[in-house]
Design a protein around this motif. Structure first.
Motif, mmCIF file in Angstrom:
data_model
loop_
_atom_site.group_PDB
_atom_site.id
_atom_site.type_symbol
_atom_site.label_atom_id
_atom_site.label_comp_id
_atom_site.label_asym_id
_atom_site.label_seq_id
_atom_site.Cartn_x
_atom_site.Cartn_y
_atom_site.Cartn_z
ATOM 1 N N LEU A 38 16.516 -63.977 -101.638
ATOM 2 C CA LEU A 38 16.210 -64.831 -100.832
ATOM 3 C C LEU A 38 17.137 -64.877 -99.348
ATOM 4 O O LEU A 38 17.061 -65.150 -98.330
ATOM 5 C CB LEU A 38 16.501 -66.327 -101.332
ATOM 6 C CG LEU A 38 16.332 -67.694 -100.434
ATOM 7 C CD1 LEU A 38 14.901 -67.309 -99.754
ATOM 8 C CD2 LEU A 38 16.395 -68.792 -101.251
ATOM 9 N N GLU A 39 18.425 -64.639 -99.762
ATOM 10 C CA GLU A 39 19.741 -64.430 -99.003
ATOM 11 C C GLU A 39 19.580 -63.039 -98.007
ATOM 12 O O GLU A 39 19.445 -63.140 -96.835
ATOM 13 C CB GLU A 39 20.880 -64.343 -99.632
ATOM 14 C CG GLU A 39 21.375 -65.259 -100.428
ATOM 15 C CD GLU A 39 22.821 -65.305 -101.266
ATOM 16 O OE1 GLU A 39 23.269 -64.282 -101.240
ATOM 17 O OE2 GLU A 39 23.119 -66.096 -101.973
ATOM 18 N N SER A 40 19.004 -61.911 -98.641
ATOM 19 C CA SER A 40 19.135 -60.870 -97.668
ATOM 20 C C SER A 40 17.709 -60.412 -97.343
ATOM 21 O O SER A 40 17.410 -59.638 -96.395
ATOM 22 C CB SER A 40 19.740 -59.644 -98.461
ATOM 23 O OG SER A 40 18.921 -59.190 -99.552
ATOM 24 N N GLY A 41 16.595 -60.718 -97.861
ATOM 25 C CA GLY A 41 15.309 -60.608 -97.846
ATOM 26 C C GLY A 41 14.764 -59.291 -98.214
ATOM 27 O O GLY A 41 13.881 -58.749 -97.811
ATOM 28 N N TYR A 67 15.309 -66.417 -105.409
ATOM 29 C CA TYR A 67 14.601 -65.401 -105.044
ATOM 30 C C TYR A 67 13.213 -65.853 -104.320
ATOM 31 O O TYR A 67 13.019 -66.969 -104.460
ATOM 32 C CB TYR A 67 14.103 -64.489 -106.043
ATOM 33 C CG TYR A 67 14.890 -63.746 -107.036
ATOM 34 C CD1 TYR A 67 15.201 -62.549 -106.565
ATOM 35 C CD2 TYR A 67 15.529 -64.371 -108.280
ATOM 36 C CE1 TYR A 67 16.077 -61.776 -107.388
ATOM 37 C CE2 TYR A 67 16.524 -63.699 -108.705
ATOM 38 C CZ TYR A 67 16.951 -62.257 -108.605
ATOM 39 O OH TYR A 67 17.620 -61.721 -109.113
ATOM 40 N N GLU A 68 12.744 -64.873 -103.373
ATOM 41 C CA GLU A 68 11.450 -65.434 -102.674
ATOM 42 C C GLU A 68 10.431 -64.560 -103.192
ATOM 43 O O GLU A 68 10.561 -63.067 -103.277
ATOM 44 C CB GLU A 68 11.564 -65.271 -101.016
ATOM 45 C CG GLU A 68 10.304 -65.641 -100.312
ATOM 46 C CD GLU A 68 10.556 -65.295 -98.970
ATOM 47 O OE1 GLU A 68 10.471 -66.234 -98.178
ATOM 48 O OE2 GLU A 68 10.585 -64.363 -98.563
ATOM 49 N N ILE A 69 9.106 -65.163 -103.429
ATOM 50 C CA ILE A 69 8.209 -64.304 -104.146
ATOM 51 C C ILE A 69 6.783 -64.639 -103.238
ATOM 52 O O ILE A 69 6.633 -65.678 -103.004
ATOM 53 C CB ILE A 69 7.855 -64.887 -105.591
ATOM 54 C CG1 ILE A 69 9.278 -64.428 -106.459
ATOM 55 C CG2 ILE A 69 6.966 -63.993 -106.198
ATOM 56 C CD1 ILE A 69 9.175 -65.169 -107.937
ATOM 57 N N GLU A 70 6.288 -63.501 -102.922
ATOM 58 C CA GLU A 70 5.005 -63.518 -102.414
ATOM 59 C C GLU A 70 4.011 -62.981 -102.962
ATOM 60 O O GLU A 70 3.884 -61.954 -103.528
ATOM 61 C CB GLU A 70 4.980 -62.731 -101.061
ATOM 62 C CG GLU A 70 3.908 -62.849 -100.059
ATOM 63 C CD GLU A 70 4.013 -61.888 -98.965
ATOM 64 O OE1 GLU A 70 3.376 -62.383 -97.864
ATOM 65 O OE2 GLU A 70 4.722 -60.994 -98.760
#
Length: 997
Positions: A38-41, A67-70
């Motif tokens: 989530l911080e760095s993508g 985290y980012e989850i798609e």
């Protein structure tokens, strides 16, 4: 369509995330998943799932990371539908967590190793284990790995919970630890009885447990051990040995910690010995103490021998603790002793005492028995001996008379009520407790009694004396006596008679002489004290007593002849039947005359001459004579109760039978009254006399054949007061005329007193002749009231006063002025204050121009001005100021003044014809005393006409003027010296033939 309800959860795992979703409408051919930081993508992991799959796990993640989850769903015809969600993995708990006190009783130090992964911070919670209370709550940064907890309780268990925080998740680790205990202080160990010790200490809250161990130091054994929980501050050790020393050790414990504390030693009380006795030993002057040994232990016995009732210590002996007796040698005879046996154990003692015991006494020494000259008593005395007291006994011929017991300290006893001239035996022994010494004996005699009731009497004889006495009490064998001449101390006769004689007569003595007889009783070796008696032989009376009168000095002379024999003195008694006091004079035996001076004048006296010899008297016949009377003293003539009376008084200084009061008129010397009064009366009221007259009084005293006149006294009757007193003011001067009517009787003159009313200044006094009926009081203050008092005077006396009040006429105000301050309605009045007094001013303002009513003002006596307002303009006024005192007035002269006039108003100017000008106006009120109208040629400025008009004029026509010419008209309103002008008005005369406008 879109994905439904996409969620992410770690399900308690710090390295995995589980994604779940709902299948979209119309289903999907498959799913692709991308996990990014989530911080760095940056994509980190990819995943895929087939159709009908609605969840997916990502493993190998970093704990505590966001985290980012798609998730992308692939549908038919290559259509896609995506949805994104963020999630964070749970953090990992810390590792290697430790909690240490470091030996401190108030501090705990926490440390740990950071957990794997990421975190937002740490949360620390410290709990007190016993109470389950939260003690400290702290949140710290994520890079911190230590924390210090201070201010904690000593010897207490604490629980620490360390939580790693990441988002809304946390992971915790716990640990327990103790603080080091604190050592109790002020440990004390003291006995409470012979078998118990009390231990106490301070600061017991700093340890979870306390361990106590009590040791018997005598046997070197542990007596008692004890473990106690936190908070105990004292403990009593029971069932110990008496008189034994103990040692107490104290330790503090908390968890794994043990701290050795203070220690203390103490003794239990020893038990006192029993059955202590003190009794005589076999050796003389020795006593033995015994006792029974009590239970328990002791160091030794202290045996104290105490002497006397006050138990003063006299000997101390220390003996072994197993000993039970001791003997004291060489003690004092006849003394009381007791013993105290003390068991000593350490600092403590327990004592027991015996009853008292005595040593055998010795008999007293120095015994004596003395009569000390007394016929009925003997004094026995001895030297003090050691003991409790004495037994004494007095006996007569082996028969006991009196036995008694005496306390120690008494070394003599007096026996009274004994038989005179008798031999007695005295015995004394010393007593000490149950013991009595052998007695000491001594004998002695009582003295005989003297003869009783010895008298010596002349029995009325001039040449003999007879002695009488009563026989002495038991023990006398006879009597011896000597007769002496008392004055010369010459021995006249000696006598010795048997004990059966009770009287003897002495003959051929001198008349009037004093003799003394001394007589004593004799018994055994003793002679009684002498008794003495004295008396005189009877004296002979004097002869030839006479009494003669002397005038200067006033007195009586007595003469007599001496008779045979001795005379102590002559006693002369001079007295009067009319006077209770008498004169008693004693003169020597060689005196044959005496003069009495200072006698009361005018009194008959009687004289008795008596010869004195001791207590006996012989008197001659009476002689009598009168003294000359003296003139009366302090003759006083004073006014009586009324003006027609005189009160005569005097002091009787010279006796007499009666008095003759003679009254005469002083100027004529002719006697007008003779009044006889008896002796004893010292005052007389003479009535019916003329008031204010001078009289002469003389009083004649009579005594037997003698007459004496008093000095003449002059007196006045009180005069009558003046009648009808009046005081009226003199109008032409500041004075009062006083008048009165002459009262009846006589007088020397009149006295007047003048005083200003309400003033404290002294009065003014004046005198007037006896025939005066009036007087003028001049030089008084104007407008002032005076109190006038008048008395008629005769000699030093005044009549009752008459008084009247009169007031002088006030002074008129001066320098009155009435001025105009430049006003048409005001005037100012001022005047000078006149001398003297007044009640007030009355100020009157008169209008001289109109018939209006005058104005009156009443002002206080100190006011000197007034302003008048609201006056008529252009009017003349007069003012007068009057000083008022009671009904009297004094007015100033009148002064006048004008108010300023008012200018005319509504002035108009017209030309009724070619040679005239007509002026008209109106006046405000009265306005003015008159008017002056002037007309000027405008071109040349020369006056062509002037007219003076009255106050009632309201128009004026100027004639004979030039036609068609400009003129100026000026007008003034006048009032006395004042005037007020209007502005100039101009106008042109008409041309000839012009119409009247």
């Amino acid at each position: 369509g879109t994905l439904l309800n996409l969620t992410a959860s770690d399900h308690g795992r710090s390295d995995s995330l589980l994604l779940s979703w709902d299948e979209p409408e119309g289903s999907a051919e498959g799913y692709s998943l991308t996990l990014s930081s989530l911080e760095s993508g940056t994509p980190l992991q990819n995943g895929s799932a087939g159709p009908n799959i609605t969840s997916f796990w990502f493993h190998g993640l970093t704990p505590g990371t966001r985290y980012e989850i798609e998730v992308t769903a692939t549908r038919a015809c290559m259509e896609t539908a995506s949805q994104t969600v963020t999630a964070q993995t749970s953090p990992s708990p810390v590792r290697n967590l430790s909690l240490s006190s470091g030996g401190s009783s108030a501090v705990l130090h926490a440390s740990w190793t950071h957990a794997q992964g990421q975190r937002d911070g740490y949360h620390l919670a410290l709990y007190h284990s016993d109470s389950q209370t939260l003690v400290r709550n702290a949140s710290i940064l994520p890079n911190a790995s230590t924390f210090l907890f201070d201010g904690l309780l000593a010897g207490s268990e604490y629980a620490l919970k360390v939580s790693t925080l990441a988002g809304s998740s946390q992971a915790s680790t716990s640990i327990h630890q103790w603080t080091a205990p604190s050592i109790p202080t002020q440990l004390r160990l003291s006995p409470s009885s012979s078998t118990s010790l009390i231990a106490s200490w301070v600061g017991a809250a700093g340890a979870a447990w306390l361990h106590l161990a009590l040791h018997n130091l005598l046997t070197q054994t542990v007596t008692t051990t004890l473990s106690a929980r936190r908070g105990l501050t004292s403990y009593t050790f029971q069932h110990l040995h008496p008189g034994t020393q103990y040692w107490l050790g104290l330790s503090a414990m908390a968890g794994p910690y043990t701290a050795r504390g203070p220690n203390a030693t103490a003794w239990t009380y020893p038990l006192s010995p029993g059955n202590v006795t003190l009794s005589p030993a076999e050796e003389q002057s020795s006593l033995q103490a015994r006792w029974s040994i009590p239970d328990g232990e002791r160091d030794f016995y202290l045996v104290t021998l105490q002497e006397g009732e006050d138990s003063a210590p006299t000997r101390n002996i220390s003996v072994d603790g197993e000993n039970s007796h001791v003997t004291f040698h060489g003690l004092s005879p006849g003394k009381q002793y007791s013993v105290q046996v003390t068991a000593v154990a350490g600092p403590y003692r327990a004592s027991a005492r015996s009853t008292a015991a005595w040593t055998h006494p010795l008999a007293p020494s120095g015994v004596s028995l003395s009569s000390q000259g007394s016929p009925d008593s003997l004094l026995a005395s001895w030297e003090e001996a050691m003991g409790e007291g004495y037994m004494v006994a007095l006996s007569l011929m082996e028969h006991p008379v009196k036995n008694s017991s005496l306390l120690r300290g008494v070394t003599n006893v007096t026996y009274e009520g004994l038989r005179p001239g008798t031999l007695y035996t005295f015995e004394v022994s010393t007593v000490a407790g149950p013991y009595t010494s052998a007695p000491r004996r001594i004998t002695n005699w009582t003295h005989p009694l003297p003869p009783e009731q010895l008298t010596l009497s002349n029995q009325g004889h001039s040449t003999s004396l007879q002695a009488f006495w009563r026989a002495a009490a038991t023990g006398s064998t006879g009597y011896t006596g000597t007769l002496w001449e008392t004055r010369s101390q010459e021995q006249v006769k000696n006598m010795t008679v048997g004990n059966n004689w009770t009287n003897v007569t002495f003959e051929d003595l001198v008349p009037g002489r004093q003799y003394t007889l001394e007589m004593a009783s004799v018994a055994g070796p003793y002679r009684s004290p002498a008794r003495s008696a004295t008396d005189w032989t009877y004296p002979l009376a004097p002869a030839g007593v006479t009494l003669t009168n002397t005038r200067r000095p006033l007195g009586l002379s007595a003469f007599w002849d001496k008779a045979a024999g001795d005379v102590d003195q002559f006693h002369l008694q001079l007295y009067s039947k009319s006077h209770p006091a008498q004169r008693n004079v004693s003169v020597g035996p060689n005196t044959h005359n005496f003069t009495f001076l200072g006698l009361s004048p005018g009194v008959q006296y009687f004289l008795k001459v008596t010869v004195l010899a001791g207590p006996y008297r012989s008197s001659a016949h009476f002689a009598t004579e009168w003294t000359y009377p003296l003139s009366l003293a302090n003759v006083s003539v004073q006014p009586g109760r009324t003006p027609q009376e005189l009160h005569v008084s005097w002091v009787e200084s010279g006796g007499g039978r009666d008095h003759l009061v003679q009254l005469s008129v002083a100027e004529s010397l002719s006697i007008i009254r003779n009044v006889s009064v008896p002796r004893g009366v010292t005052q007389l009221d003479l009535e019916g006399l003329v008031p204010g007259s001078r009289y002469r009084v003389e009083i004649i005293s009579q005594a037997g054949p003698h007459r004496t006149s008093s000095q003449t006294a002059i007196g006045y009757t009180v005069p009558l007061p003046p009648l009808s007193l009046l005081a009226s003011p003199v109008s032409t001067a500041w004075a009062l005329a006083v008048q009165w009517e002459t009262p009846p009787g006589q007088r020397d003159g009149y006295l007047l007193s003048v005083r200003e009313e309400g003033s404290s200044s002294p009065a003014r006094n004046l005198e007037a002749g006896k025939d005066s009926t009036n007087i003028t009081l001049a030089r008084l203050a104007p407008g002032t009231c005076y109190l006038v008092e008048i008395w008629a005077v005769a000699g030093p006396h005044r009549s009752l006063p008459k008084s009247v009040t009169g007031c002088t006429v006030p002074a008129a105000p001066t320098n009155l002025s009435l001025t105009n301050p430049g006003s048409s309605s005001e005037l100012y009045t001022y005047w000078n204050k006149p001398p003297g007094r007044r009640d007030h001013y009355r100020v009157i303002l008169y209008s001289l121009s109109t018939q209006s009513r005058e104005r009156v003002q009443t002002l206080s006596p100190d006011v000197q001005n007034i302003t008048w307002t609201g006056l008529e303009a252009g009017s003349r006024f007069a003012v007068q100021v009057t000083a008022v005192k009671g009904s009297f007035e004094a007015s100033s002269t009148n002064v006048t003044q004008w108010t300023h006039p008012l200018a005319p108003v509504s002035f108009t100017l017209g030309s009724p014809s070619a040679s005239t000008l007509r002026a008209s106006w109106a006046a405000p009120g009265r306005g003015a005393e008159g008017y002056v109208v002037d007309v000027y040629d405008t071109a040349s400025s020369s006056r062509v006409g002037s007219t003076v008009l009255g106050a009632d004029a309201r128009s004026h026509t100027f004639r004979n003027l030039s036609p068609g010419t400009h003129y100026s008209v000026a007008m003034r309103a006048t009032a006395g010296p004042f005037h007020t002008s209007t502005p100039n008005f101009t106008h042109c005369t008409r041309e000839y033939g012009a119409l009247l406008a």
